[in-house]
Design a protein around this motif. Structure first.
Motif, PDB file in Angstrom:
ATOM      1  N   ALA A 388     -19.429 -32.217 -59.283  1.00 52.66           N
ATOM      2  CA  ALA A 388     -18.506 -31.249 -59.153  1.00 52.66           C
ATOM      3  C   ALA A 388     -17.513 -31.607 -58.298  1.00 52.66           C
ATOM      4  O   ALA A 388     -16.419 -31.328 -58.261  1.00 52.66           O
ATOM      5  CB  ALA A 388     -19.042 -29.865 -59.315  1.00 52.66           C
ATOM      6  N   LEU A 389     -18.198 -32.063 -56.910  1.00 46.53           N
ATOM      7  CA  LEU A 389     -17.272 -32.394 -55.785  1.00 46.53           C
ATOM      8  C   LEU A 389     -16.825 -33.557 -56.050  1.00 46.53           C
ATOM      9  O   LEU A 389     -15.454 -33.782 -55.528  1.00 46.53           O
ATOM     10  CB  LEU A 389     -18.445 -32.340 -54.673  1.00 46.53           C
ATOM     11  CG  LEU A 389     -19.064 -31.123 -54.077  1.00 46.53           C
ATOM     12  CD1 LEU A 389     -20.113 -31.214 -52.939  1.00 46.53           C
ATOM     13  CD2 LEU A 389     -17.835 -30.014 -53.706  1.00 46.53           C
ATOM     14  N   ILE A 390     -17.381 -34.571 -56.629  1.00 48.22           N
ATOM     15  CA  ILE A 390     -16.740 -35.771 -56.917  1.00 48.22           C
ATOM     16  C   ILE A 390     -15.611 -36.010 -57.866  1.00 48.22           C
ATOM     17  O   ILE A 390     -14.489 -36.342 -57.523  1.00 48.22           O
ATOM     18  CB  ILE A 390     -17.597 -36.984 -57.087  1.00 48.22           C
ATOM     19  CG1 ILE A 390     -18.875 -37.067 -56.079  1.00 48.22           C
ATOM     20  CG2 ILE A 390     -17.108 -38.372 -57.424  1.00 48.22           C
ATOM     21  CD1 ILE A 390     -19.781 -37.995 -56.122  1.00 48.22           C
ATOM     22  N   TYR A 391     -15.898 -35.290 -58.867  1.00 50.04           N
ATOM     23  CA  TYR A 391     -14.850 -35.626 -60.402  1.00 50.04           C
ATOM     24  C   TYR A 391     -14.226 -34.425 -60.274  1.00 50.04           C
ATOM     25  O   TYR A 391     -13.300 -34.219 -61.375  1.00 50.04           O
ATOM     26  CB  TYR A 391     -15.851 -35.764 -61.346  1.00 50.04           C
ATOM     27  CG  TYR A 391     -16.676 -36.945 -61.567  1.00 50.04           C
ATOM     28  CD1 TYR A 391     -16.155 -38.095 -61.762  1.00 50.04           C
ATOM     29  CD2 TYR A 391     -18.014 -37.028 -61.083  1.00 50.04           C
ATOM     30  CE1 TYR A 391     -16.866 -39.379 -61.906  1.00 50.04           C
ATOM     31  CE2 TYR A 391     -18.771 -38.167 -61.104  1.00 50.04           C
ATOM     32  CZ  TYR A 391     -18.263 -39.227 -61.494  1.00 50.04           C
ATOM     33  OH  TYR A 391     -18.832 -40.539 -61.495  1.00 50.04           O
ATOM     34  N   GLY A 392     -14.229 -33.302 -59.632  1.00 50.59           N
ATOM     35  CA  GLY A 392     -13.607 -32.080 -59.985  1.00 50.59           C
ATOM     36  C   GLY A 392     -14.533 -31.017 -60.958  1.00 50.59           C
ATOM     37  O   GLY A 392     -15.502 -31.466 -61.511  1.00 50.59           O
ATOM     38  N   GLN A 393     -13.796 -30.233 -61.366  1.00 55.46           N
ATOM     39  CA  GLN A 393     -14.613 -28.856 -62.087  1.00 55.46           C
ATOM     40  C   GLN A 393     -13.805 -28.661 -63.469  1.00 55.46           C
ATOM     41  O   GLN A 393     -14.354 -27.786 -64.167  1.00 55.46           O
ATOM     42  CB  GLN A 393     -14.754 -27.750 -61.513  1.00 55.46           C
ATOM     43  CG  GLN A 393     -15.665 -27.973 -60.064  1.00 55.46           C
ATOM     44  CD  GLN A 393     -15.876 -26.573 -59.175  1.00 55.46           C
ATOM     45  OE1 GLN A 393     -15.239 -26.503 -58.229  1.00 55.46           O
ATOM     46  NE2 GLN A 393     -16.697 -25.775 -59.506  1.00 55.46           N
ATOM     47  N   SER A 394     -13.138 -29.525 -63.723  1.00 53.67           N
ATOM     48  CA  SER A 394     -12.502 -29.283 -65.022  1.00 53.67           C
ATOM     49  C   SER A 394     -12.340 -30.717 -65.960  1.00 53.67           C
ATOM     50  O   SER A 394     -12.110 -30.466 -67.073  1.00 53.67           O
ATOM     51  CB  SER A 394     -10.996 -28.785 -64.883  1.00 53.67           C
ATOM     52  OG  SER A 394     -10.300 -29.807 -64.139  1.00 53.67           O
ATOM     53  N   LEU A 395     -12.617 -31.847 -65.571  1.00 53.64           N
ATOM     54  CA  LEU A 395     -12.308 -32.963 -66.257  1.00 53.64           C
ATOM     55  C   LEU A 395     -13.845 -33.317 -66.943  1.00 53.64           C
ATOM     56  O   LEU A 395     -14.797 -33.000 -66.700  1.00 53.64           O
ATOM     57  CB  LEU A 395     -12.001 -34.095 -65.561  1.00 53.64           C
ATOM     58  CG  LEU A 395     -10.516 -33.938 -64.662  1.00 53.64           C
ATOM     59  CD1 LEU A 395     -10.241 -35.212 -64.068  1.00 53.64           C
ATOM     60  CD2 LEU A 395      -9.462 -33.682 -65.834  1.00 53.64           C
ATOM     61  N   LYS A 396     -13.511 -33.995 -68.059  1.00 55.44           N
ATOM     62  CA  LYS A 396     -14.765 -34.698 -68.956  1.00 55.44           C
ATOM     63  C   LYS A 396     -14.840 -35.979 -68.501  1.00 55.44           C
ATOM     64  O   LYS A 396     -14.597 -36.870 -69.368  1.00 55.44           O
ATOM     65  CB  LYS A 396     -14.439 -34.577 -70.380  1.00 55.44           C
ATOM     66  CG  LYS A 396     -15.787 -34.799 -71.358  1.00 55.44           C
ATOM     67  CD  LYS A 396     -15.324 -34.867 -72.902  1.00 55.44           C
ATOM     68  CE  LYS A 396     -16.252 -35.282 -73.751  1.00 55.44           C
ATOM     69  NZ  LYS A 396     -17.682 -34.794 -73.654  1.00 55.44           N
ATOM     70  N   ALA A 397     -15.174 -36.132 -67.299  1.00 55.16           N
ATOM     71  CA  ALA A 397     -15.342 -37.400 -66.661  1.00 55.16           C
ATOM     72  C   ALA A 397     -16.507 -37.934 -65.772  1.00 55.16           C
ATOM     73  O   ALA A 397     -16.380 -38.674 -65.110  1.00 55.16           O
ATOM     74  CB  ALA A 397     -13.975 -37.581 -65.651  1.00 55.16           C
ATOM     75  N   VAL A 398     -17.568 -37.174 -65.900  1.00 52.65           N
ATOM     76  CA  VAL A 398     -18.637 -37.148 -65.045  1.00 52.65           C
ATOM     77  C   VAL A 398     -19.562 -38.086 -65.696  1.00 52.65           C
ATOM     78  O   VAL A 398     -19.592 -38.265 -66.799  1.00 52.65           O
ATOM     79  CB  VAL A 398     -19.662 -35.876 -65.116  1.00 52.65           C
ATOM     80  CG1 VAL A 398     -21.081 -36.160 -64.453  1.00 52.65           C
ATOM     81  CG2 VAL A 398     -18.952 -34.703 -64.273  1.00 52.65           C
TER      82      VAL A 398
END
Length: 497
Positions: A388-398
């Protein structure tokens, strides 16, 4: 000293024949394998089935409601073990309870294989809940009944038995999940029904290797009690049915209300069980001390399962909505992540079994193993703060490896706690409450999922950091507390290691 089922019945099953274990472990292993393949296959697609749109073959429920309902359903499944354990101890015996339970589970999967909407979902939940309550605690009790109390193969035997669970659970999402998400949810549920049918076949064919393990109730209802017992069962069933009918007519029966009731039951039932055993005249002073030792182990187990079981709803939804499913060059079904948990166990469980066997008396005590398991489970959620810290909390990118890492950490905890917990439950159980004590072990999972039913609908991409941080941090603290309590717990275990 706790008696086994074989001691009670006076007949020993063959003591060699399945990887150095009693021969009866073989049919129980394969029965559990096929039953778990059917159950975890259904579970791998259940949340997706509930919140997928009607046009996609789903039910179109809200994601938060689907997660809460899935947790509460899981809680009800494990709570039903109270009924199944009691029926085995007092009426059927464990062997027939497993058979009857398997038939009910198969009917439940068949109900979901037809497009019957929400009504079919509830019918399926009812049959699978009742069937699992009969099967799960009693097949584990039968495994314990294969061993003499002093047989040090027991922990390794339960580890092998747990392997059957995880091999079935490993294959289930790959087979049922792929069919369900790529072709049809209902076809996926049909495959689950077929798996349960195969479980029944293996169980029936393996009867000869079990001798009389679980053949008779260990605390049968006497002739003078039979009338009262039947009356109480009938009255209880009528009261429950009347409560549902009246609530429905009054307009107060809703999914949210059912979830609340299950949460209350998830806490009240295990508490009542401990009180009943501690006050029973059938429990000796030594057995009572062992039950007291079991209480902190039970509490730690609740926290462990609360995180582990959220893998099939919170983390399943996370895989579907936050993970880049095309990171490895092809688009994988989100249900495949449900194979990570059992996959890691299949690889690592033999190493843990070898470790405990090689260490022998130098191995950590049972309470310390429990403490390690709880700490690992909490750490698996603290790990989930990082993406969540690296990719943010809204994108489908983890990246998928972040979610895989969380599953790996919790599995290290499960291998410290789960097989050891099963073995400890059979060793610490009072003679008169053998199957019911195993039901209590599964009530820890029920309590965990009942509590989860109240909180899993709160998680969202925006709330990931506080959700994973608070739950993970509290669980780690519980594990540390259990570690410091381990000397006291070991003393109360009265010679059981």
């Amino acid at each position: 000293m706790t008696a086994t089922a074989t001691e009670t019945e006076g007949v020993k099953p063959p003591q060699k024949g399945f990887f150095g274990q009693p021969a009866g472990l073989g049919p129980l292993f394969f029965t559990e394998f096929w039953e778990r393949l059917s159950y975890y296959g259904m579970k791998a697609i259940l949340v997706y089935f509930m919140y997928s749109q009607l046009s996609e073959g789903g039910l179109g429920l809200d994601k938060g409601l689907a997660n809460s309902l899935a947790s509460s359903y899981g809680a009800a499944v494990f709570m039903s073990g109270v009924i199944g354990g009691w029926l085995a101890d007092r009426i059927f015996g464990a062997r027939r309870a497993v058979l009857y339970g398997g038939v009910l589970i198969m009917i439940g999967h068949i109900a979901l294989s037809f497009p019957g909407g929400v009504a079919a979902l509830y019918v399926s939940m009812l049959f699978i809940t009742l069937g699992t309550g009969l099967l799960k605690p009693n097949i584990s009790t039968m495994v314990g009944g294969l061993y003499e109390p002093e047989d040090r193969r027991r922990d390794a035997g339960f580890t092998i038995f747990v392997m059957s669970v995880n091999i079935g659970a490993l294959l289930a999402p790959l087979v049922v999940g792929t069919i369900g998400q790529k072709i049809s949810y209902h076809l996926g549920f049909s495959v689950a029904a077929f798996g349960m049918a195969l479980a029944l076949v293996f169980y029936i064919l393996g009867k000869g290797k079990l001798a009389l393990v679980g053949d008779k109730p260990v605390n049968p209802v006497g002739a003078d009690e039979r009338g009262k017992v039947i009356t109480r069962i009938v009255i209880g069933a009528v009261v429950v049915a009347a409560a549902f009918v009246i609530s429905g007519l009054a307009g107060v029966l809703s999914v949210d209300r059912v979830i609340d009731v299950i949460t209350v039951l998830g806490i009240v039932l295990p508490t009542s069980y401990f009180v009943m055993m501690l006050r029973s005249k059938k429990v000796s002073a030594v057995e009572r001390s062992r039950v007291i030792a079991y209480i902190p182990l039970f509490i730690g187990t609740v926290f462990f399962w609360m995180i582990e079981e959220q893998g099939s709803n919170v983390l399943a939804t996370y895989a579907d909505t936050r993970v880049d499913l095309g990171a490895f060059g092809f688009t994988m079904p989100s249900s495949w992540f449900q194979s990570l948990n059992p996959g890691f166990i299949v690889v690592l469980a033999p190493l843990f079994a070898l470790l405990w066997t090689k260490l022998g008396r130098r191995a950590p005590s049972t309470p310390v193993k429990f403490a390690l398991g709880v700490v690992f489970s909490g750490a698996s959620y603290l790990w989930m703060i990082l993406p969540a810290l690296i990719y943010g909390q809204s994108l489908k990118a983890v990246h998928p490896l972040w979610l895989a890492g969380s599953f790996l950490i919790v599995i290290l905890g499960e291998l410290c706690l789960s097989p050891v917990g099963l073995a400890a439950t059979t060793r610490l159980a009072p003679v008169a409450f053998g199957s019911q004590m195993m039901s209590l072990w599964f009530l820890a999972d029920a309590a965990a999922q009942a509590i989860s039913g109240q909180i899993v609908d709160k998680v969202s991409p925006e709330s990931e950091i506080p959700y994973f941080g608070i739950i993970g941090g509290i669980t780690v603290l519980v594990g540390v507390a259990l570690f410091f309590l381990s000397p006291y717990i070991k003393r109360k275990m009265q010679g059981i290691d």
